[in-house]
Design a protein around this motif. Structure first.
Motif, PDB file in Angstrom:
ATOM      1  N   TYR A  23       2.017  -5.426  -6.146  1.00 33.25           N
ATOM      2  CA  TYR A  23       1.102  -5.194  -5.039  1.00 33.25           C
ATOM      3  C   TYR A  23      -0.360  -5.204  -5.456  1.00 33.25           C
ATOM      4  O   TYR A  23      -1.231  -5.564  -4.666  1.00 33.25           O
ATOM      5  CB  TYR A  23       1.399  -3.835  -4.388  1.00 33.25           C
ATOM      6  N   SER A  24      -0.654  -4.771  -6.684  1.00 34.44           N
ATOM      7  CA  SER A  24      -2.050  -4.578  -7.058  1.00 34.44           C
ATOM      8  C   SER A  24      -2.194  -4.605  -8.571  1.00 34.44           C
ATOM      9  O   SER A  24      -1.287  -4.207  -9.309  1.00 34.44           O
ATOM     10  CB  SER A  24      -2.550  -3.236  -6.511  1.00 34.44           C
ATOM     11  N   GLN A  25      -3.373  -5.059  -9.021  1.00 36.00           N
ATOM     12  CA  GLN A  25      -3.724  -5.009 -10.435  1.00 36.00           C
ATOM     13  C   GLN A  25      -4.745  -3.908 -10.704  1.00 36.00           C
ATOM     14  O   GLN A  25      -5.303  -3.819 -11.797  1.00 36.00           O
ATOM     15  CB  GLN A  25      -4.297  -6.366 -10.877  1.00 36.00           C
ATOM     16  N   ALA A  26      -4.995  -3.060  -9.722  1.00 39.69           N
ATOM     17  CA  ALA A  26      -5.968  -1.979  -9.871  1.00 39.69           C
ATOM     18  C   ALA A  26      -5.422  -0.890 -10.788  1.00 39.69           C
ATOM     19  O   ALA A  26      -4.219  -0.823 -11.072  1.00 39.69           O
ATOM     20  CB  ALA A  26      -6.300  -1.390  -8.500  1.00 39.69           C
ATOM     21  N   GLY A  27      -6.309  -0.016 -11.261  1.00 38.83           N
ATOM     22  CA  GLY A  27      -5.880   1.142 -12.020  1.00 38.83           C
ATOM     23  C   GLY A  27      -5.045   2.074 -11.166  1.00 38.83           C
ATOM     24  O   GLY A  27      -5.078   2.010  -9.925  1.00 38.83           O
ATOM     25  N   ASP A  28      -4.296   2.981 -11.816  1.00 30.93           N
ATOM     26  CA  ASP A  28      -3.353   3.798 -11.050  1.00 30.93           C
ATOM     27  C   ASP A  28      -4.049   4.765 -10.097  1.00 30.93           C
ATOM     28  O   ASP A  28      -3.560   5.029  -8.994  1.00 30.93           O
ATOM     29  CB  ASP A  28      -2.364   4.521 -11.972  1.00 30.93           C
ATOM     30  N   VAL A  29      -5.222   5.284 -10.470  1.00 28.35           N
ATOM     31  CA  VAL A  29      -5.943   6.194  -9.574  1.00 28.35           C
ATOM     32  C   VAL A  29      -6.423   5.439  -8.335  1.00 28.35           C
ATOM     33  O   VAL A  29      -6.276   5.910  -7.197  1.00 28.35           O
ATOM     34  CB  VAL A  29      -7.124   6.857 -10.307  1.00 28.35           C
ATOM     35  N   ALA A  30      -6.988   4.245  -8.550  1.00 30.54           N
ATOM     36  CA  ALA A  30      -7.467   3.441  -7.419  1.00 30.54           C
ATOM     37  C   ALA A  30      -6.311   3.047  -6.503  1.00 30.54           C
ATOM     38  O   ALA A  30      -6.431   3.083  -5.270  1.00 30.54           O
ATOM     39  CB  ALA A  30      -8.193   2.199  -7.924  1.00 30.54           C
ATOM     40  N   PHE A  31      -5.170   2.676  -7.102  1.00 30.77           N
ATOM     41  CA  PHE A  31      -4.026   2.278  -6.286  1.00 30.77           C
ATOM     42  C   PHE A  31      -3.470   3.464  -5.503  1.00 30.77           C
ATOM     43  O   PHE A  31      -3.136   3.339  -4.315  1.00 30.77           O
ATOM     44  CB  PHE A  31      -2.933   1.671  -7.160  1.00 30.77           C
ATOM     45  N   ALA A  32      -3.369   4.630  -6.150  1.00 28.53           N
ATOM     46  CA  ALA A  32      -2.862   5.818  -5.460  1.00 28.53           C
ATOM     47  C   ALA A  32      -3.779   6.201  -4.301  1.00 28.53           C
ATOM     48  O   ALA A  32      -3.316   6.601  -3.228  1.00 28.53           O
ATOM     49  CB  ALA A  32      -2.734   6.976  -6.447  1.00 28.53           C
ATOM     50  N   THR A  33      -5.086   6.054  -4.512  1.00 31.80           N
ATOM     51  CA  THR A  33      -6.048   6.354  -3.445  1.00 31.80           C
ATOM     52  C   THR A  33      -5.866   5.405  -2.271  1.00 31.80           C
ATOM     53  O   THR A  33      -5.854   5.817  -1.102  1.00 31.80           O
ATOM     54  CB  THR A  33      -7.481   6.257  -3.992  1.00 31.80           C
ATOM     55  N   GLU A  34      -5.712   4.112  -2.569  1.00 34.14           N
ATOM     56  CA  GLU A  34      -5.514   3.118  -1.512  1.00 34.14           C
ATOM     57  C   GLU A  34      -4.215   3.380  -0.752  1.00 34.14           C
ATOM     58  O   GLU A  34      -4.163   3.271   0.478  1.00 34.14           O
ATOM     59  CB  GLU A  34      -5.485   1.718  -2.118  1.00 34.14           C
ATOM     60  N   LEU A  35      -3.158   3.732  -1.483  1.00 33.59           N
ATOM     61  CA  LEU A  35      -1.861   3.969  -0.850  1.00 33.59           C
ATOM     62  C   LEU A  35      -1.944   5.143   0.126  1.00 33.59           C
ATOM     63  O   LEU A  35      -1.396   5.093   1.234  1.00 33.59           O
ATOM     64  CB  LEU A  35      -0.812   4.240  -1.930  1.00 33.59           C
ATOM     65  N   ALA A  36      -2.652   6.191  -0.275  1.00 29.77           N
ATOM     66  CA  ALA A  36      -2.793   7.351   0.608  1.00 29.77           C
ATOM     67  C   ALA A  36      -3.699   7.038   1.794  1.00 29.77           C
ATOM     68  O   ALA A  36      -3.401   7.402   2.936  1.00 29.77           O
ATOM     69  CB  ALA A  36      -3.350   8.532  -0.182  1.00 29.77           C
ATOM     70  N   ARG A  37      -4.805   6.342   1.526  1.00 26.01           N
ATOM     71  CA  ARG A  37      -5.776   6.061   2.584  1.00 26.01           C
ATOM     72  C   ARG A  37      -5.251   5.055   3.600  1.00 26.01           C
ATOM     73  O   ARG A  37      -5.380   5.247   4.818  1.00 26.01           O
ATOM     74  CB  ARG A  37      -7.068   5.522   1.954  1.00 26.01           C
ATOM     75  N   ASP A  38      -4.657   3.953   3.119  1.00 27.24           N
ATOM     76  CA  ASP A  38      -4.280   2.856   4.010  1.00 27.24           C
ATOM     77  C   ASP A  38      -2.857   2.950   4.539  1.00 27.24           C
ATOM     78  O   ASP A  38      -2.547   2.377   5.585  1.00 27.24           O
ATOM     79  CB  ASP A  38      -4.456   1.513   3.293  1.00 27.24           C
ATOM     80  N   TRP A  39      -1.972   3.661   3.805  1.00 28.34           N
ATOM     81  CA  TRP A  39      -0.565   3.677   4.190  1.00 28.34           C
ATOM     82  C   TRP A  39      -0.035   5.075   4.491  1.00 28.34           C
ATOM     83  O   TRP A  39       1.079   5.215   4.987  1.00 28.34           O
ATOM     84  CB  TRP A  39       0.289   3.054   3.080  1.00 28.34           C
ATOM     85  N   GLY A  40      -0.811   6.117   4.166  1.00 26.17           N
ATOM     86  CA  GLY A  40      -0.355   7.475   4.431  1.00 26.17           C
ATOM     87  C   GLY A  40       0.782   7.914   3.536  1.00 26.17           C
ATOM     88  O   GLY A  40       1.577   8.778   3.906  1.00 26.17           O
ATOM     89  N   VAL A  41       0.864   7.328   2.330  1.00 24.97           N
ATOM     90  CA  VAL A  41       1.905   7.681   1.366  1.00 24.97           C
ATOM     91  C   VAL A  41       1.231   8.230   0.114  1.00 24.97           C
ATOM     92  O   VAL A  41       0.386   7.568  -0.488  1.00 24.97           O
ATOM     93  CB  VAL A  41       2.773   6.460   1.005  1.00 24.97           C
ATOM     94  N   ALA A  42       1.593   9.453  -0.286  1.00 26.39           N
ATOM     95  CA  ALA A  42       0.966  10.104  -1.433  1.00 26.39           C
ATOM     96  C   ALA A  42       1.825   9.938  -2.682  1.00 26.39           C
ATOM     97  O   ALA A  42       3.034  10.198  -2.658  1.00 26.39           O
ATOM     98  CB  ALA A  42       0.751  11.588  -1.143  1.00 26.39           C
TER      99      ALA A  42
END
Length: 243
Positions: A23-42
């Motif tokens: 899904y992403s090549q971002a760092g884990d903190v950036a990806f976790a932030t995106e997942l929570a912000r855009d998908w509502g999954v923590a």
């Protein structure tokens, strides 16, 4: 795992470690932030457990939850909605085409949150035309501003190609515009010689692979699709969706 996660074997416990590079090549903190912000999954970025911030490219899920909660989370994550717009165009009338497309989008999409990507036709402000001298606009012109308005209104990327003039050359340029107003551009690589497109426009030289809401997407423009080498899924620039 069917959604694209790389799951690590867990012999016991309440947690699951998962790689997310599909899904992403971002760092884990950036990806976790995106997942929570855009998908509502923590999820928990695994780098939080290392004293030196080492990032192994993993996130941690907790499944000590009710089944209904886990099912709701799973249902949110893999979805990606693409809205394809096909319409009659007003020949060489930029303003009329933008107005008609805005009306069509408003009728199809009541507001933000209903789609992730809006795809407009090739040369959607003019029709497929070789009259670049009279019809091309600057890259930072009124159509880009209009695309920014639509992207913000629907909280989605919007893309399509327009005639662009730049440094004395003309391009059939796809604009990839994000809700925050930032954008990327791709110049059509394979020009349609049978219509004389190569005599008017300059060919692009660079592919574009964009990451958006957990998907990596490579857009093409019309005749590009006839050349499979150009759309090869490369290890150094992989994509999930060829558009």
């Amino acid at each position: 795992a069917g959604a694209g996660w790389q799951l690590l074997a867990v012999p016991g416990g309440y947690f699951q470690l998962a790689g997310y590079q599909h899904y992403s090549q971002a760092g884990d903190v950036a990806f976790a932030t995106e997942l929570a912000r855009d998908w509502g999954v923590a999820v928990v970025p695994v780098s939080a457990f290392y004293h030196d911030g080492y990032d192994p490219g993993l996130v941690r899920f907790c499944f000590a939850k009710e089944l209904v909660t886990l099912e709701a989370a799973a249902a949110r994550m893999p979805d990606f909605t693409v809205s394809l717009v096909q319409t009659d165009l007003h020949w060489h009338d930029h303003a009329a085409n933008r107005a008609a497309l805005a009306e069509q989008l408003a009728a199809a999409l009541a507001g933000p949150g209903l789609t992730d990507l809006i795809v407009l036709p090739e040369m959607f402000t003019t029709g497929f035309s070789m009259a670049a001298v009279a019809q091309a606009e600057p890259g930072e012109g009124p159509t880009l501003n209009w695309l920014r308005e639509q992207a913000a209104r629907y909280d989605a990327v919007i893309t399509g190609s327009v005639m662009v003039t730049e440094a004395g050359r003309y391009y059939n340029r796809l604009l990839w515009v994000r809700p925050d107003g930032s954008y990327s551009a791709y110049d059509k690589r394979h020009l349609f010689r049978m219509a004389g497109e190569h005599q008017v426009y300059s060919a692009g030289a660079e592919r574009l692979v964009e990451e958006w809401r957990g998907w990596r997407i490579q857009p093409l423009v019309c005749y590009d699709l006839r050349f499979p080498v150009w759309s090869r899924n490369l290890a150094e620039a992989p994509y999930d969706l060829l558009l």
